[in-house]
Design a protein around this motif. Structure first.
Motif, PDB file in Angstrom:
ATOM      1  N   GLN A 131      48.985 -34.597 -35.067  1.00 55.86           N
ATOM      2  CA  GLN A 131      50.239 -34.987 -34.428  1.00 55.86           C
ATOM      3  C   GLN A 131      50.219 -36.456 -34.015  1.00 55.86           C
ATOM      4  N   GLU A 132      49.055 -36.929 -33.583  1.00 56.65           N
ATOM      5  CA  GLU A 132      48.920 -38.320 -33.155  1.00 56.65           C
ATOM      6  C   GLU A 132      48.738 -39.279 -34.324  1.00 56.65           C
ATOM      7  N   GLY A 133      48.470 -38.740 -35.506  1.00 58.17           N
ATOM      8  CA  GLY A 133      48.210 -39.586 -36.658  1.00 58.17           C
ATOM      9  C   GLY A 133      46.841 -40.244 -36.618  1.00 58.17           C
ATOM     10  N   PHE A 134      45.884 -39.591 -35.938  1.00 60.01           N
ATOM     11  CA  PHE A 134      44.543 -40.141 -35.787  1.00 60.01           C
ATOM     12  C   PHE A 134      43.640 -39.675 -36.929  1.00 60.01           C
ATOM     13  N   HIS A 135      42.579 -40.458 -37.164  1.00 60.58           N
ATOM     14  CA  HIS A 135      41.669 -40.153 -38.277  1.00 60.58           C
ATOM     15  C   HIS A 135      40.199 -40.142 -37.869  1.00 60.58           C
ATOM     16  N   SER A 136      39.893 -40.456 -36.630  1.00 62.21           N
ATOM     17  CA  SER A 136      38.497 -40.471 -36.206  1.00 62.21           C
ATOM     18  C   SER A 136      38.411 -40.067 -34.743  1.00 62.21           C
ATOM     19  N   LEU A 137      37.287 -39.466 -34.374  1.00 68.09           N
ATOM     20  CA  LEU A 137      37.102 -39.048 -32.982  1.00 68.09           C
ATOM     21  C   LEU A 137      35.637 -39.127 -32.598  1.00 68.09           C
ATOM     22  N   ARG A 138      35.419 -39.311 -31.305  1.00 69.50           N
ATOM     23  CA  ARG A 138      34.083 -39.251 -30.705  1.00 69.50           C
ATOM     24  C   ARG A 138      34.017 -37.948 -29.924  1.00 69.50           C
ATOM     25  N   LEU A 139      33.108 -37.074 -30.310  1.00 73.11           N
ATOM     26  CA  LEU A 139      33.039 -35.724 -29.749  1.00 73.11           C
ATOM     27  C   LEU A 139      32.020 -35.671 -28.624  1.00 73.11           C
ATOM     28  N   VAL A 140      32.479 -35.275 -27.443  1.00 73.69           N
ATOM     29  CA  VAL A 140      31.628 -35.214 -26.264  1.00 73.69           C
ATOM     30  C   VAL A 140      31.429 -33.749 -25.849  1.00 73.69           C
ATOM     31  N   THR A 141      30.190 -33.303 -25.915  1.00 72.69           N
ATOM     32  CA  THR A 141      29.841 -31.961 -25.442  1.00 72.69           C
ATOM     33  C   THR A 141      28.340 -31.942 -25.169  1.00 72.69           C
ATOM     34  N   GLY A 142      27.832 -30.811 -24.669  1.00 68.43           N
ATOM     35  CA  GLY A 142      26.411 -30.714 -24.384  1.00 68.43           C
ATOM     36  C   GLY A 142      25.580 -30.831 -25.649  1.00 68.43           C
ATOM     37  N   SER A 143      24.406 -31.415 -25.539  1.00 65.59           N
ATOM     38  CA  SER A 143      23.549 -31.599 -26.716  1.00 65.59           C
ATOM     39  C   SER A 143      23.269 -30.272 -27.415  1.00 65.59           C
ATOM     40  N   TYR A 144      22.979 -29.232 -26.640  1.00 61.42           N
ATOM     41  CA  TYR A 144      22.672 -27.920 -27.210  1.00 61.42           C
ATOM     42  C   TYR A 144      23.875 -27.299 -27.907  1.00 61.42           C
ATOM     43  N   HIS A 145      25.076 -27.731 -27.535  1.00 61.12           N
ATOM     44  CA  HIS A 145      26.320 -27.202 -28.085  1.00 61.12           C
ATOM     45  C   HIS A 145      26.810 -28.008 -29.286  1.00 61.12           C
ATOM     46  N   MET A 146      26.196 -29.168 -29.532  1.00 62.38           N
ATOM     47  CA  MET A 146      26.695 -30.081 -30.553  1.00 62.38           C
ATOM     48  C   MET A 146      26.610 -29.536 -31.979  1.00 62.38           C
TER      49      MET A 146
END
Length: 211
Positions: A131-146
């Protein structure tokens, strides 16, 4: 009438038990090898902390995640921050207050309220990104969950560039994780969920074929 086995011949029932035991043993070896591999996939650091992306995506459910996402936004690492899986009562102002961030960032933050698991996080994030027309993201979560998060996000949006930005809770002891009962149980649980996520498309395909 069943013929008696010849001298020296192993009875059929005994052969079946042997085959079953061998199959179980092979599965256990494969499961254990997979667990070792999975433990090595849990990141110990952030491999790319410099690149900018269109969005920062935070998955709620663990400590430090929202705070890290807000800090990255304040550093100018992305245009917008998307927090997936928030409680319905959560508002951006409260998140900013808890993290002592400036309210001027409110317009750059969006909340996803539909997801209640990692697959749902990926689906609602993919919808928002497109919807935003985005093409890249930085994913933030717990290391064990990555590892599981990357699996689900890659499936939901294969066309997106995803940079892993794990956080490292103090209570998760990644070095020699098997020696810490709490961390070992966490890794085992994540490994089980990872296997289930990996197998889910096969289950759905078989179900669709049988419909």
């Amino acid at each position: 009438m069943t013929a008696a086995p010849r001298v020296g011949e192993v009875p059929r029932s005994q052969r079946r038990r042997r085959y079953l035991l061998r199959a179980v043993l092979l599965l256990l070896i494969l499961w254990f090898a997979g667990l070792i591999w999975f433990g090595q996939q849990v990141p110990n650091d952030i491999t790319d902390s410099a690149s900018e992306t269109d969005a920062i995506v935070v998955l709620t459910g663990g400590t430090l995640r929202v705070e890290r996402g807000l800090a990255l936004l304040a550093q100018g690492k992305a245009k917008k921050l998307f927090i997936s899986g928030v409680y319905h009562s959560t508002v951006v102002a409260a998140l900013l207050h808890l993290s002592r961030q400036s309210p001027e960032n409110v317009d750059r933050i969006a909340l996803g309220r539909e997801a209640d698991n990692t697959e749902g996080n990926a689906v609602e994030t993919a919808r928002w990104m497109r919807q935003e027309g985005f093409h890249s993201l930085r994913l933030v979560t717990g290391s064990y969950h990555m590892p599981r998060s990357l699996l689900e996000f890659s499936r939901a949006m294969p066309e997106m560039r995803i940079i892993a930005n794990p956080v490292f809770p103090e209570n998760v002891k990644q070095e020699r994780w098997w020696a810490w009962p709490g961390t070992a149980m966490l890794i085992l649980a994540e490994y089980t969920k990872y296997l289930l996520a990996l197998a889910r498309p096969l289950v759905h395909r078989d179900a669709d074929a049988g419909a």
